[in-house]
Design a protein around this motif. Structure first.
Motif, PDB file in Angstrom:
ATOM      1  N   UNK A  99       0.842  -1.200   0.000  1.00  0.00           N
ATOM      2  CA  UNK A  99       0.000   0.000   0.000  1.00  0.00           C
ATOM      3  C   UNK A  99       0.873   1.245   0.000  1.00  0.00           C
ATOM      4  N   UNK A 100       0.585   2.155  -0.909  1.00  0.00           N
ATOM      5  CA  UNK A 100       1.168   3.499  -0.872  1.00  0.00           C
ATOM      6  C   UNK A 100       0.021   4.498  -0.799  1.00  0.00           C
ATOM      7  N   UNK A 101       0.272   5.619  -0.157  1.00  0.00           N
ATOM      8  CA  UNK A 101      -0.750   6.654  -0.009  1.00  0.00           C
ATOM      9  C   UNK A 101      -0.267   7.942  -0.651  1.00  0.00           C
ATOM     10  N   UNK A 102      -1.204   8.690  -1.207  1.00  0.00           N
ATOM     11  CA  UNK A 102      -0.859   9.952  -1.869  1.00  0.00           C
ATOM     12  C   UNK A 102      -1.854  11.032  -1.471  1.00  0.00           C
ATOM     13  N   UNK A 103      -1.365  12.267  -1.397  1.00  0.00           N
ATOM     14  CA  UNK A 103      -2.248  13.413  -1.240  1.00  0.00           C
ATOM     15  C   UNK A 103      -2.830  13.718  -2.620  1.00  0.00           C
TER      16      UNK A 103
END
Length: 396
Positions: A99-103
């Motif tokens: 999992x990667x998260x981005x604004x």
């Protein structure tokens, strides 16, 4: 029969000055209603958090990077770590989704929306987190491999960007990059602290290529074969990661199960509830002080009446009982109205949280309101009972 006569005098005294009695009752009403509603809000927040975490399933592990200790070198979590967790060394692990998260700010036409969670992962992420599609489809392994710019959005994002329109097949901009909406997730609801439907999930490769770059992962979400297999899965995951990261002392990652997350969140909300209840209790205390002041004024205004009653033979206990009954009736009446106001107020959503009435808090608040009347009314009642008839009759 004597107790009824004393009670009649008490009721007569209260009705003689309705305005003053009403103000005192209002103070107790506010205090009791505040206790019930604030505890209900805290309990509602706790229930929402529990439902939100439990909704992910009871067989989930979340692996996150851990800040390195001074003098040590921390290795980031990688897609290779996630792939290594599913294999012969970890038979109790079913899936491990990187999992990667981005604004991200999404736009469609003239409408924009800051997405609460923009996540890049693989197709197994939806099964791992108990996500299901309400319309359209989830992205596929081929979408992941080809890094196609497709996205699955939550119901909040769909409502904000596509009101009254089916978003499936539409193209929306994510940080000015076009993504095609292929599906809308089923509603999960809000915990009051975070909207689980304010989410968008795209293929990991696409997200890294377009938004985050090919750095470390924010998380690895692991699904065990079953809830009973969770402890074994956690032990196997620990062994695999320790070997890959060459951990000798302190791990550069942390593993949390749903139970651990739930315990931590519950402890936080319980503290929050206690804080709210303490603030509300101050309102009850202020109401009690108000009773003391009102009853002292009442005693002062009725000194001659007390003197006449004593002169014609009323015992000290009658005077004491009368003023104690007056104070208690004020508290009970205010408490009853406060219970009604608290229960009615708790039917409405407050700050995104649906309050949940705690029956014990209703009983406790009402009982405390009665005790407040006895406690704070005892001094004025005692003062009235101690008056000497001759001095009372001379009072102007």
């Amino acid at each position: 029969m004597r107790i009824f006569e004393i009670a009649a005098f008490a009721v007569r005294g209260l009705t003689a000055n309705k305005m003053r009695s009403g103000l005192t009752t209002l103070g107790i009403l506010i205090g009791v209603a505040s206790v019930i509603m604030l505890i209900a809000v805290g309990n509602g927040a706790s229930s929402a958090v529990e439902q939100s975490i439990s909704g992910l399933g009871t067989n989930i592990l979340t692996i996150s990077p851990q800040r390195a200790q001074p003098g040590s070198t921390a290795k980031p979590l990688t897609t290779a770590d996630a792939a290594a967790l599913v294999g012969p060394d970890s038979p109790d692990v079913k899936y491990a989704s990187p999992v990667v998260s981005a604004q991200a700010t999404a736009a469609y036409g003239d409408t924009t929306h800051d997405v609460g969670q923009f996540i890049g992962s693989d197709p197994n992420y939806f099964s791992t987190t108990n996500g299901s599609v309400a319309s359209g489809n989830l992205f596929s392994a081929d979408d992941l491999q080809q890094a196609r710019k497709v996205v699955v959005i939550g119901s909040t994002v769909a409502t904000q960007l596509f009101p009254g329109t089916d978003p499936v097949g539409k193209s929306m901009l994510v940080n000015n990059i076009p993504f095609t909406v292929v599906g809308v997730l089923a509603t999960k609801g809000s915990s009051g602290l975070q909207d689980a439907d304010d989410i968008a999930v795209a293929p990991l490769t696409t997200t890294q290529n377009a938004l985050t770059g090919y750095g470390s992962l924010n998380q690895i979400v692991v699904q065990a074969q079953s809830a009973d297999a969770l402890p074994n899965a956690q032990a196997q995951v620990t062994t695999v990661l320790n070997g890959r990261h060459k951990v000798t002392d302190t791990a550069d990652y942390r593993i949390q199960s749903q139970d651990q997350l739930l315990t931590a969140r519950t402890a936080t909300t319980e503290t929050f509830t206690v804080l709210l209840a303490s603030v509300a209790a101050i309102s009850l205390l202020v109401g009690g002080i108000g009773i003391t002041n009102i009853m002292l004024v009442t005693v002062t205004e009725r000194i001659r009446e007390i003197g006449i009653r004593k002169a014609v033979g009323a015992p000290r206990s009658s005077i004491l009982g009368q003023f104690l009954i007056e104070a208690t009736l004020l508290s009970l009446f205010g408490g009853a109205l406060g219970v009604a106001a608290g229960v009615i107020g708790s039917q409405f959503t407050i700050a995104g949280i649906q309050p949940v009435i705690v029956p014990s808090s209703v009983l406790l608040a009402f009982a405390v309101s009665a005790l407040i009347g006895l406690f704070f009314g005892s001094y004025p009642a005692s003062r009235a009972a101690k008056l000497r008839p001759i001095e009372a009759l001379r009072h102007e």
